[in-house]
Design an enzyme around this catalytic site. Structure first.
Site, short mmCIF file in Angstrom:
data_model
loop_
_atom_site.label_atom_id
_atom_site.label_comp_id
_atom_site.label_asym_id
_atom_site.label_seq_id
_atom_site.Cartn_x
_atom_site.Cartn_y
_atom_site.Cartn_z
N CYS A 105 0.87 -1.17 0.00
CA CYS A 105 0.00 0.00 0.00
C CYS A 105 0.91 1.22 0.00
O CYS A 105 1.70 1.41 0.92
CB CYS A 105 -0.87 -0.04 1.27
N CYS A 112 -2.78 15.28 2.86
CA CYS A 112 -3.89 15.21 1.91
C CYS A 112 -4.77 16.43 2.14
O CYS A 112 -4.86 16.92 3.27
CB CYS A 112 -4.70 13.93 2.17
N CYS A 119 -10.39 10.25 8.53
CA CYS A 119 -9.05 9.90 8.05
C CYS A 119 -7.95 10.70 8.73
O CYS A 119 -8.04 11.92 8.86
CB CYS A 119 -8.98 10.13 6.54
N GLY A 164 -2.85 10.46 1.00
CA GLY A 164 -2.96 11.24 -0.23
C GLY A 164 -4.12 10.81 -1.10
O GLY A 164 -4.65 9.71 -0.97
N GLU A 165 -4.51 11.71 -1.97
CA GLU A 165 -5.56 11.43 -2.95
C GLU A 165 -4.86 11.27 -4.31
O GLU A 165 -4.40 12.27 -4.88
CB GLU A 165 -6.58 12.58 -2.95
N SER A 196 -7.30 3.96 -5.45
CA SER A 196 -8.46 4.34 -4.65
C SER A 196 -8.62 5.85 -4.64
O SER A 196 -7.66 6.59 -4.42
CB SER A 196 -8.25 3.83 -3.21
N SER A 219 -13.99 5.42 -2.90
CA SER A 219 -14.32 5.56 -1.48
C SER A 219 -15.68 6.24 -1.40
O SER A 219 -15.77 7.47 -1.43
CB SER A 219 -13.26 6.41 -0.78
N LEU A 220 -16.72 5.45 -1.31
CA LEU A 220 -18.07 6.01 -1.32
C LEU A 220 -18.50 6.37 0.10
O LEU A 220 -18.86 7.50 0.39
CB LEU A 220 -19.04 5.01 -1.97
N HIS A 221 -18.47 5.38 0.98
CA HIS A 221 -18.68 5.57 2.42
C HIS A 221 -20.03 6.15 2.83
O HIS A 221 -20.22 6.48 4.00
CB HIS A 221 -17.58 6.45 3.04
N CYS A 338 -4.14 3.94 8.15
CA CYS A 338 -4.64 5.17 7.54
C CYS A 338 -4.01 6.45 8.09
O CYS A 338 -4.69 7.31 8.65
CB CYS A 338 -6.15 5.25 7.65
N1 SAH Z 1 -7.61 9.28 -0.97
C1 SAH Z 1 -7.91 7.98 -1.47
C2 SAH Z 1 -6.99 6.90 -0.95
C3 SAH Z 1 -6.54 6.92 0.46
S1 SAH Z 1 -7.28 6.08 1.76
C4 SAH Z 1 -9.34 7.62 -1.17
O1 SAH Z 1 -10.04 8.42 -0.57
O2 SAH Z 1 -9.79 6.57 -1.60
C5 SAH Z 1 -7.69 4.46 1.39
C6 SAH Z 1 -9.04 4.06 1.97
O3 SAH Z 1 -9.03 4.07 3.41
C7 SAH Z 1 -10.15 5.00 1.56
O4 SAH Z 1 -11.30 4.26 1.22
C8 SAH Z 1 -10.37 5.80 2.83
O5 SAH Z 1 -11.63 6.40 2.83
C9 SAH Z 1 -10.18 4.74 3.89
N2 SAH Z 1 -9.95 5.26 5.23
C10 SAH Z 1 -9.39 6.42 5.61
N3 SAH Z 1 -9.37 6.53 6.95
C11 SAH Z 1 -9.93 5.41 7.44
C12 SAH Z 1 -10.18 4.94 8.74
N4 SAH Z 1 -9.86 5.64 9.82
N5 SAH Z 1 -10.76 3.73 8.87
C13 SAH Z 1 -11.07 2.99 7.78
N6 SAH Z 1 -10.85 3.39 6.53
C14 SAH Z 1 -10.29 4.59 6.35
#
Ligand code: SAH
Length: 350
Positions: A105, A112, A119, A164-165, A196, A219-221, A338
């Site tokens: 990873c 970011c 995050c 990072g994004e 991602s 990353s929909l969430h 993360c």
């Molecule tokens: N910026 C990108 C990639 C980085 S994070 C993105 O947003 O996808 C990789 C994944 O981990 C993303 O799905 C992010 O939302 C998730 N993530 C970030 N913080 C987290 C946390 N505390 N617990 C679980 N997943 C987390």
């Protein structure tokens, strides 16, 4: 031999670009191949034995200076690394061991600017982008740490899920993808690489046109814009509908299944109604949902759903015909995931 005014980080270059660089400083092509091998072995310049002092002094400024500053090894085999770059900035990279191989990873930025509430990477904003070679360097250093080389590669899969994004650092990330999958280099299949993103719609549409074979992970969430806005600032810029439209375009262009990341947050996005809304959004789309247990970030007040709640949420989605798995958590004994490792490192806690 002219004076070079611009510094070139050699890991940023393709083999052809490295040959051009060598030509510029009066070195023949075979030297470019030697330098290329040296970079891809993950060695520092002082460890390289087949280049003379004169040649080393010629390329010294430009040769990569990133290094592993710290390694933590978990009981499950997961390794977490702090990688330090030439300007002293650090990022984290993680190695996970699976039955099918080793996944790494990588981070794409220092910090970011996306501001997601759950995050840790974004707590202090964006410090800077990583260059293509600095993203690649994480792979090269870890491959070496595992006893691998350019020919006996120890890394099979890569996920761009560190800090990072990736799509906020678009050009460097595209170049990294080309470098790491180049057949004379590490030759990691693009099919084994996942990128991602929190959903930068214009960049997803650009990515669809790059004709790469990587897996797009979103990353929909959240199951609707209202909930998404409460945890992810990017939702104020793009609606879920726009994000999913871009996903469909990506699927059309690549015929690859998209992965949807959904972190379960207690009382926020884990209700039955949320599951039904999510299923409705995704129905008929070539996708797979990964439910992620939230890694608690101490600076944030959000709590993860329990294992039982995650199982129930999974069942609700399955009842609606959605393909879904709960992501296994790894390396929990060696600092949270993360972005938390880097924060601990900078805070002097490691
Ligand atoms: N910026 C990108 C990639 C980085 S994070 C993105 O947003 O996808 C990789 C994944 O981990 C993303 O799905 C992010 O939302 C998730 N993530 C970030 N913080 C987290 C946390 N505390 N617990 C679980 N997943 C987390």
């Amino acid at each position: 031999m002219g004076t070079r005014l611009v510094m070139t980080m050699l890991a940023d270059l393709t083999l052809d670009e490295l040959k051009a660089y060598c030509q510029n400083i009066g070195l023949p092509n075979f030297r470019a191949s030697q330098i290329y091998d040296a970079i891809y072995s993950g060695k520092s310049l002082s460890e390289v034995t087949n280049l003379s002092k004169e040649i080393k002094s010629l390329i010294e400024n430009d040769y990569p200076k990133y290094k592993i500053a710290k390694t933590l090894i978990s009981t499950d085999g997961t390794r977490k690394y702090i990688i330090e770059f030439s300007d002293g900035q650090v990022c984290e990279s993680v190695l996970m061991k699976y039955k099918y191989g080793n996944t790494i990873c990588v981070s794409t930025q220092i910090g970011c600017r996306m501001g997601c509430k759950f995050c840790a990477s974004t707590l202090k904003g964006l410090l800077r982008n990583l260059s293509a070679g600095e993203i690649l360097g994480q792979v090269l250093l870890i491959n070496r740490d595992l006893g691998g080389s350019i020919k006996a590669r120890q890394i099979t899969n890569i996920v761009l899920m560190g800090s990072g994004e990736p799509l906020d650092n678009y050009d460097n990330v595209i170049k990294f993808l080309q470098l790491v999958s180049y057949e004379k280099g590490l030759d990691i299949s693009q099919r084994n690489i996942s990128l991602s993103t929190c959903g930068l719609v214009d960049k997803i549409l650009m990515l669809a046109n790059e004709k790469l074979n990587i897996t797009l992970t979103i990353s929909l969430h959240a199951p609707n814009d209202e909930i998404r806005k409460s945890t992810m600032p990017i939702a104020n810029r793009y609606t879920i509908e726009e994000v999913l439209y871009a996903c469909k375009k990506y699927i059309e262009a690549t015929t690859r299944r998209v992965a949807i990341e959904y972190t379960l947050i207690k009382g926020v996005n884990d209700s039955r109604v949320a599951a039904n809304q999510l299923a409705k959004l995704l129905k008929g789309m070539l996708c797979h949902v990964n439910l992620i247990p939230l890694n608690q970030v101490k600076e944030r007040s959000l709590t993860g759903s329990s294992r039982g709640e995650a199982e129930t949420f999974k069942k609700w989605l399955e009842e609606e015909g959605i393909s879904v798995t709960i992501r296994r958590t790894m390396g929990q004994d060696i600092s949270g995931a993360c972005g938390q490792l880097r924060n601990d490192y900078l805070g002097g806690k490691l």
